[in-house]
Write an enzyme that holds these catalytic residues in place. Structure first.
Site, PDB file in Angstrom:
ATOM      1  N   PRO A 112       0.816  -1.314   0.081  1.00 35.13           N
ATOM      2  CA  PRO A 112       0.103   0.182   0.138  1.00 35.13           C
ATOM      3  C   PRO A 112       0.634   1.326   0.037  1.00 35.13           C
ATOM      4  O   PRO A 112       1.885   1.275   0.754  1.00 35.13           O
ATOM      5  CB  PRO A 112      -0.826  -0.148   1.279  1.00 35.13           C
ATOM      6  CG  PRO A 112      -0.824  -1.579   1.452  1.00 35.13           C
ATOM      7  CD  PRO A 112       0.622  -2.062   1.209  1.00 35.13           C
TER       8      PRO A 112
ATOM      9  N   GLY B  10       2.301   4.042  -4.787  1.00 31.83           N
ATOM     10  CA  GLY B  10       1.953   4.568  -6.282  1.00 31.83           C
ATOM     11  C   GLY B  10       1.021   3.988  -7.426  1.00 31.83           C
ATOM     12  O   GLY B  10       1.137   4.151  -8.456  1.00 31.83           O
ATOM     13  N   LYS B  11       0.318   2.812  -6.902  1.00 31.35           N
ATOM     14  CA  LYS B  11      -0.195   2.009  -8.019  1.00 31.35           C
ATOM     15  C   LYS B  11      -1.232   2.769  -8.578  1.00 31.35           C
ATOM     16  O   LYS B  11      -1.402   2.911  -9.797  1.00 31.35           O
ATOM     17  CB  LYS B  11      -0.764   0.621  -7.268  1.00 31.35           C
ATOM     18  CG  LYS B  11       0.197  -0.203  -6.846  1.00 31.35           C
ATOM     19  CD  LYS B  11      -0.442  -1.684  -6.568  1.00 31.35           C
ATOM     20  CE  LYS B  11      -1.135  -1.448  -5.080  1.00 31.35           C
ATOM     21  NZ  LYS B  11      -0.665  -0.889  -4.153  1.00 31.35           N
TER      22      LYS B  11
ATOM     23  N   GLU C 149      16.470   1.438  27.477  1.00 31.85           N
ATOM     24  CA  GLU C 149      16.717   2.011  26.276  1.00 31.85           C
ATOM     25  C   GLU C 149      18.223   2.059  26.049  1.00 31.85           C
ATOM     26  O   GLU C 149      19.168   1.858  24.956  1.00 31.85           O
ATOM     27  CB  GLU C 149      16.003   3.310  26.096  1.00 31.85           C
ATOM     28  CG  GLU C 149      14.682   3.253  26.098  1.00 31.85           C
ATOM     29  CD  GLU C 149      13.890   2.506  24.825  1.00 31.85           C
ATOM     30  OE1 GLU C 149      14.566   2.175  23.901  1.00 31.85           O
ATOM     31  OE2 GLU C 149      12.835   1.748  25.249  1.00 31.85           O
TER      32      GLU C 149
ATOM     33  N   ASP D 194       9.777  -6.349  22.482  1.00 28.58           N
ATOM     34  CA  ASP D 194      11.118  -6.997  22.025  1.00 28.58           C
ATOM     35  C   ASP D 194      11.061  -8.378  21.838  1.00 28.58           C
ATOM     36  O   ASP D 194      11.697  -9.165  21.041  1.00 28.58           O
ATOM     37  CB  ASP D 194      12.308  -6.517  22.924  1.00 28.58           C
ATOM     38  CG  ASP D 194      12.237  -5.191  23.276  1.00 28.58           C
ATOM     39  OD1 ASP D 194      12.094  -4.405  22.099  1.00 28.58           O
ATOM     40  OD2 ASP D 194      12.409  -4.676  24.325  1.00 28.58           O
TER      41      ASP D 194
END
Length: 678
Positions: A239, A242-243, A461, A535
């Protein structure tokens, strides 16, 4: 003679347009007339009398006859010779002329009324008046009682169908035209302004599509050599690549009639409508040939037949597909009609639809590479007011895995962010904020998080960032934040390498980096939290793919249980035995545990640096790759660290490699943040 100058010359008012005649006006007039008859009394009407007046009339001998109608009211007729008396001056003539009653008396009980009439005539010297009974039917009222509800239902039905036709639009909306095609025709009168110059990237796809346009413009060039014009082309891709935009460009370039319709427009609540609309569409296309028919989202009707056991064989979608197959390549040839279709689910389409002779060629519209992203950014940044800091090369490198629609969204979002900050020109930071928002969601700085939780998130993190920095094949870090964004309590942005094939070492290092957050929690706090849910999900899927799909496990061997046809999703049986399933489970667990232990070993050796990085993250809330370099130094396996400007200006263009039909390895996806779901 006076000349009518209205509507002529300057400043003259035009004559008002007469309203157009509508046949429904006649129906409305007849209905009003029919209802009005029920309430109209012709001839002035009979006068209502009370019992005292009736009694005096009987005693004076003025009454000619009394008629009891339906045992509800009595009609009293006065003798004609007495009507000339002054007391009957106002009631002369009666209802419906002289033949009608002169008075009406409403009764409560017929028996009591008869008794009263007889009692009032006992001492009278005139001839006795006897009551006659009459039963009458109000045909108009009864007929109206039957017809009026039916008229209401018919009117409601017409109103609903008219509203449906307005919403549906076109010829297919009307109730009698429900089998007509809803395709929108772009002809000389409705030209499309988009051409191939407006479509950035997609160079290979444009070449294929331009050849189809050339077929229609110069058919003799191909037919004189004995070749045949292809029947159709299928645009396949994810999706947003650019079709549909490519199909619009074809409509603008071809200069031939272009029919555009969606696959869902064929499917209706009425049986047989889909097949009828397909027939009507191809009938119109043959009349306009040479022309192009574009069917967007063809998987709505082109799904493989016989897969849905609940609906049975007589499915409306299957009937529509059967008709489409016949029209595309049946006994009747469609000369000069080319079918273009677009879908992002080519794996579920029916095999008969995909064969040569129907869709002769499949045009793959893939996610744009680096050079194509630069071209797309150039197109969408044209209307924006951008300063020199926002360079197209840098933005293209920051958006791997982005589709054309994603890049358009980035450019639009950057303009909105700049306007929100009351700035006059868009800079590099606005684009970076837009990319962050699209990937991770909106920042939630007002989210209540305790100090202990914030510390756990910071070390989690930092663990991701540290392991990815110390491993050779892990993705380079862009930035780390502990500001809640979307559903994530913290996030780390990486810049994935754009590669076509992946080795075991590369996938294993990615698993280690993903488990670095949980390993950091265990090393620092001696316990783990639920923050590593995302994760663990990612690592488990990666390990399963390595063992069962890619043949990267020694125990299972060079065997793949991947089904590229998509048929296994309808099967209740596994492609391997129970013993093999146990081996797969053991190998997946062993692989994940090995990656976790490697992450723990790395972080244990660099525990002091991990704590230093986490403290910086707690203090600033956001850190970048420069901060990791100041703590850990340059990455040990790199010969030369290139600066951002050097990367932009000196990196050579990558050669395009032909892609093989391999299962997806998640190596070209956008760098999505890791979600810490506590």
């Amino acid at each position: 003679m006076a000349e009518n100058t209205q509507g002529k010359g300057k400043g003259k008012t035009a004559l008002p347009k007469k309203p157009k005649f509508n046949f429904y006006w006649i129906y409305g007039g007849l209905a009003i007339l029919f209802i009005g008859i029920q309430f109209i009394n012709f001839g002035g009407g009979a006068k209502e009398a009370n019992w005292g007046e009736v009694k005096i009339m009987l005693q004076d001998g003025d009454v000619d006859k009394i008629v009891l109608v339906n045992k509800e009211f009595a009609e009293i007729f006065i003798k004609k010779d007495r009507l000339s008396e002054p007391k009957y001056e106002k009631v002369q003539g009666g209802n419906f002329g002289a033949s009608g009653p002169n008075y009406i008396y409403y009764i409560t009980s017929p028996d009591k009324f008869e008794e009263k009439v007889e009692a009032s005539q006992i001492n009278s010297s005139y001839d006795k008046i006897y009551i006659s009974n009459s039963t009458r039917k109000n045909w108009g009222g009864e007929l109206l009682g039957w017809i009026f509800p039916i008229l209401i239902l018919v009117a409601a039905w017409f109103f609903i169908m008219r509203m449906m036709s307005k919403n549906a639009g076109g010829a297919g909306g009307q109730i009698f035209n429900i089998g007509k095609s809803k395709a929108q025709l772009f002809d000389k009168g409705a030209s499309v302004t988009i051409n191939f110059n407006d479509v950035a990237g997609l160079e290979e796809a444009k070449i294929e599509v331009m050849e189809i346009v050339d077929f229609l413009k110069k058919p003799d060039k191909y037919t004189q050599l004995g070749g045949k014009i292809p029947k159709g082309a299928l645009l396949v891709g994810p999706p947003g690549t650019g079709k549909t935009l490519l199909a619009k460009a074809v409509a603008g370039e071809a200069k031939v009639p272009f029919f555009s319709i969606s696959g869902s427009d064929f499917v209706e609540m009425f049986v047989g409508v889909g097949a009828s609309r397909v027939r009507d569409l191809f009938k119109q296309a043959k009349e306009k040939a040479p022309c192009i028919v574009f069917i967007d989202e063809i998987d709505a009707i082109g799904r493989a037949r016989g897969k849905n056991a609940m609906t049975g064989a007589n499915d409306e979608r299957e009937n529509t597909l059967n008709q489409l197959l016949t029209e595309m390549d049946g006994f009747a040839t469609n000369t000069g009609v080319i079918i273009l279709a677009a879908t992002n689910r080519a794996d579920i389409l029916d095999r008969a639809l995909m064969r040569a002779g129907r869709f002769d060629r499949q045009i793959h519209v893939e996610l744009p590479d680096l050079e194509e992203r630069k071209a797309i950014f150039n197109v969408h940044m044209k209307p924006l007011k951008v300063n020199n800091t926002a360079k197209v090369d840098f933005l293209a490198k920051q958006t791997p895995g982005f589709s054309g629609a994603d890049i358009a969204n980035v450019c639009n979002e950057s303009a909105l962010i700049c306007a929100r900050k009351s700035k006059k020109i868009i800079d590099k930071q606005d684009f970076m904020d837009a990319i962050d928002r699209i990937i991770g969601g909106l920042e939630k700085r007002n989210k209540i998080i305790s100090k202990q939780e914030k510390k756990v998130i910071a070390f989690h993190e930092s663990g991701h960032a540290s392991v990815s920095w110390l491993l050779e094949h892990a993705h380079p870090l862009v930035k780390v934040t502990i500001v809640p964004r979307g559903k994530a309590l913290g996030a780390a942005w990486y810049l994935p390498e754009e590669r076509q094939i992946t080795t075991f070492d590369q996938m294993f290092d990615e698993m280690c980096a993903a488990l670095g957050g949980r390993a950091s929690e265990e090393i620092i706090f001696g316990k783990v939290s639920t923050g590593a849910l995302n994760d663990l999900e990612k690592v488990t899927k990666q390990a399963f793919a390595m063992v069962t799909y890619f043949g990267l496990n020694k125990e299972i061997g060079n065997i793949s249980y991947y089904d590229s046809s998509g048929q296994s999703e309808y099967s209740f049986h596994k492609p391997f035995s129970e013993k093999t399933a146990e081996t797969i489970d053991k190998e997946i667990s062993k692989l994940v545990e090995k990656a976790y232990q490697k992450a723990k070993t790395l972080l244990t050796k660099n525990k002091a640096k991990l704590e230093q990085l986490a403290n910086i993250l707690l203090d600033r809330e956001v850190i970048f790759s420069e901060d990791l370099e100041s703590v850990f130094g340059k990455r040990p396996f790199e010969d030369k660290e290139k600066t951002e400007e050097e990367i932009i200006h000196t990196e050579p263009k990558k050669k395009k490699v032909a892609k093989k039909a391999l299962p997806k390895t998640n190596t070209k996806k956008s760098p999505k943040p890791k979600e810490d779901k506590a």
